[in-house]
Design an enzyme around this catalytic site. Structure first.
Site, PDB file in Angstrom:
ATOM      1  N   TRP A  10      -2.811  10.330   3.340  1.00 28.33           N
ATOM      2  CA  TRP A  10      -3.679  11.428   2.896  1.00 28.33           C
ATOM      3  C   TRP A  10      -3.235  12.013   1.558  1.00 28.33           C
ATOM      4  O   TRP A  10      -3.942  12.842   0.981  1.00 28.33           O
ATOM      5  CB  TRP A  10      -3.703  12.538   3.956  1.00 28.33           C
ATOM      6  CG  TRP A  10      -4.573  12.224   5.140  1.00 28.33           C
ATOM      7  CD1 TRP A  10      -5.194  11.016   5.414  1.00 28.33           C
ATOM      8  CD2 TRP A  10      -4.946  13.106   6.214  1.00 28.33           C
ATOM      9  NE1 TRP A  10      -5.916  11.106   6.577  1.00 28.33           N
ATOM     10  CE2 TRP A  10      -5.781  12.376   7.095  1.00 28.33           C
ATOM     11  CE3 TRP A  10      -4.645  14.429   6.520  1.00 28.33           C
ATOM     12  CZ2 TRP A  10      -6.321  12.943   8.259  1.00 28.33           C
ATOM     13  CZ3 TRP A  10      -5.179  14.993   7.674  1.00 28.33           C
ATOM     14  CH2 TRP A  10      -6.012  14.255   8.531  1.00 28.33           C
ATOM     15  N   LYS A  11      -2.043  11.654   1.095  1.00 30.38           N
ATOM     16  CA  LYS A  11      -1.509  12.209  -0.153  1.00 30.38           C
ATOM     17  C   LYS A  11      -1.541  13.745  -0.101  1.00 30.38           C
ATOM     18  O   LYS A  11      -1.354  14.291   0.977  1.00 30.38           O
ATOM     19  CB  LYS A  11      -2.272  11.631  -1.357  1.00 30.38           C
ATOM     20  CG  LYS A  11      -2.332  10.096  -1.291  1.00 30.38           C
ATOM     21  CD  LYS A  11      -2.811   9.446  -2.546  1.00 30.38           C
ATOM     22  CE  LYS A  11      -2.811   7.930  -2.371  1.00 30.38           C
ATOM     23  NZ  LYS A  11      -3.147   7.201  -3.570  1.00 30.38           N
ATOM     24  N   HIS A  93       6.335   5.155  -2.869  1.00 28.82           N
ATOM     25  CA  HIS A  93       4.945   5.087  -3.350  1.00 28.82           C
ATOM     26  C   HIS A  93       4.945   5.212  -4.878  1.00 28.82           C
ATOM     27  O   HIS A  93       5.751   5.961  -5.443  1.00 28.82           O
ATOM     28  CB  HIS A  93       4.116   6.208  -2.719  1.00 28.82           C
ATOM     29  CG  HIS A  93       2.647   6.019  -2.935  1.00 28.82           C
ATOM     30  ND1 HIS A  93       2.051   6.289  -4.134  1.00 28.82           N
ATOM     31  CD2 HIS A  93       1.676   5.539  -2.125  1.00 28.82           C
ATOM     32  CE1 HIS A  93       0.750   5.999  -4.043  1.00 28.82           C
ATOM     33  NE2 HIS A  93       0.501   5.546  -2.835  1.00 28.82           N
ATOM     34  N   GLU A 163       1.057  -2.321  -3.283  1.00 35.62           N
ATOM     35  CA  GLU A 163       0.020  -1.481  -3.868  1.00 35.62           C
ATOM     36  C   GLU A 163       0.069  -1.597  -5.386  1.00 35.62           C
ATOM     37  O   GLU A 163       0.847  -0.874  -6.044  1.00 35.62           O
ATOM     38  CB  GLU A 163       0.233  -0.016  -3.468  1.00 35.62           C
ATOM     39  CG  GLU A 163       0.217   0.227  -1.979  1.00 35.62           C
ATOM     40  CD  GLU A 163      -0.153   1.665  -1.643  1.00 35.62           C
ATOM     41  OE1 GLU A 163      -1.182   1.851  -1.002  1.00 35.62           O
ATOM     42  OE2 GLU A 163       0.561   2.587  -2.069  1.00 35.62           O
ATOM     43  N   GLY A 169      -6.843   4.165  -6.307  1.00 36.76           N
ATOM     44  CA  GLY A 169      -7.801   5.203  -6.678  1.00 36.76           C
ATOM     45  C   GLY A 169      -8.740   4.826  -7.803  1.00 36.76           C
ATOM     46  O   GLY A 169      -9.401   5.694  -8.366  1.00 36.76           O
ATOM     47  N   GLY A 230      -5.788   4.987   1.051  1.00 34.91           N
ATOM     48  CA  GLY A 230      -5.697   6.339   0.512  1.00 34.91           C
ATOM     49  C   GLY A 230      -6.973   7.110   0.776  1.00 34.91           C
ATOM     50  O   GLY A 230      -7.213   7.597   1.878  1.00 34.91           O
ATOM     51  N   GLY A 231      -7.821   7.199  -0.232  1.00 36.39           N
ATOM     52  CA  GLY A 231      -9.030   8.021  -0.168  1.00 36.39           C
ATOM     53  C   GLY A 231      -9.874   7.807   1.076  1.00 36.39           C
ATOM     54  O   GLY A 231     -10.358   8.774   1.686  1.00 36.39           O
TER      55      GLY A 231
HETATM   56  P1  13P Z   1      -6.636   4.488  -2.556  1.00 42.41           P
HETATM   57  O1  13P Z   1      -7.018   3.784  -1.256  1.00 42.41           O
HETATM   58  O2  13P Z   1      -7.254   5.827  -2.684  1.00 42.41           O
HETATM   59  O3  13P Z   1      -6.827   3.586  -3.723  1.00 42.41           O
HETATM   60  O4  13P Z   1      -5.044   4.780  -2.452  1.00 42.41           O
HETATM   61  C1  13P Z   1      -4.187   3.758  -2.078  1.00 42.41           C
HETATM   62  C2  13P Z   1      -2.848   4.329  -1.874  1.00 42.41           C
HETATM   63  O5  13P Z   1      -2.170   4.722  -2.813  1.00 42.41           O
HETATM   64  C3  13P Z   1      -2.346   4.419  -0.492  1.00 42.41           C
HETATM   65  O6  13P Z   1      -0.991   4.736  -0.455  1.00 42.41           O
END
Ligand code: 13P
Length: 250
Positions: A10-11, A93, A163, A169, A230-231
């Site tokens: 979820w950051k 990360h 990643e 993102g 992520g998103g």
């Molecule tokens: P997104 O799926 O938003 O591109 O993010 C990936 C991420 O950094 C997961 O740790």
């Protein structure tokens, strides 16, 4: 055989109201056929862990300090994370490597600290666009893997997430061949270091713009054991759609 893993990061998103997404997930998908991991912000770890009791969902943090305790204002240690009921932690990360200047040596210390606290370490790595364009991707990834991962990794205490920084993102994803090249490379490198049995037990996740629309294609790629999302992990419906794609992957 490795159990597939659908993980969400979820950051720096989410307040108490966001816990409803976890409740929706558990209600609409009572018997997931793959392992699930969600990493909400530290403020929600205890509540998320309580919600996950009785449901096959692991809760993880997004970082920890390398020390177990001490004078480190604002930091959170691995034992503190375990104390919330969470049992995993993302480490290395690219947003930590970039925003907080974290080196692979530091990340290795954090991984050790996580293991000592009984947490599974999800070690993230990946090249920048400039590194890929300079044909340095595998070299960078090899160095990050070798240095960020201390001796003692097993399938139970470690997950690796590839990643590519340029895919996070952005809506851009590598080609299937590029993902396969990196994941096959990671498996070989783990095998050389740890031996086949241990290396074969470590899950390799792909992360970077994974969405319901591209998940099935990504999950069909060799040595992709799941995703770090992520998103699209912020909404239960989207995360569940990705989870279903993983359940249906052959
Ligand atoms: P997104 O799926 O938003 O591109 O993010 C990936 C991420 O950094 C997961 O740790």
């Amino acid at each position: 055989m490795r159990r597939r893993l659908c993980a969400g990061n979820w950051k720096m998103n989410g307040t108490a109201a966001s816990l409803a997404e976890i409740e929706t997930l558990t209600r609409t998908h009572p018997t997931p056929q793959v392992d699930l991991l969600l990493c909400p912000p530290a403020t929600l770890l205890a509540q998320a862990s309580a919600l996950a009791v009785g449901y096959p969902l692991t809760i993880g943090a997004q970082d920890c300090h390398q020390a177990a305790s001490g004078a480190h204002t604002g930091d959170i240690s691995a034992p503190m994370i375990a104390d919330t009921g969470a049992s995993a932690v993302l480490l290395g990360h690219s947003e930590r490597r970039e925003n907080h200047h974290e080196t692979s040596d530091l990340i290795a210390e954090k991984v050790t600290s996580a293991w000592v606290a009984g947490l599974t370490a999800v070690v993230c790595l990946g090249e920048t666009l400039a590194q890929r364009e300079a044909a340095q991707a595998l070299e960078v990834i090899a160095d990050q893997l070798d240095t960020s991962l201390p001796d003692g990794a097993t399938g139970a205490n470690t997950v690796i997430a590839y990643e590519p920084v340029w895919a996070i993102g952005t809506g851009h994803t590598p080609t299937d061949a590029q993902i396969a090249e990196v994941h096959d490379f990671l498996r070989r490198r783990l095998t050389d270091r740890l031996g086949g049995d241990t290396a074969d037990a470590i899950r390799l996740l792909y992360g970077g713009s994974v969405k319901p629309a591209n998940a099935a294609e990504i999950f069909a790629i060799s040595n992709v054991d799941g995703a770090l999302v992520g998103g699209a992990s912020l909404k239960a419906t989207e995360f569940a759609a990705i989870m279903e794609a993983l359940e249906n992957a052959s």
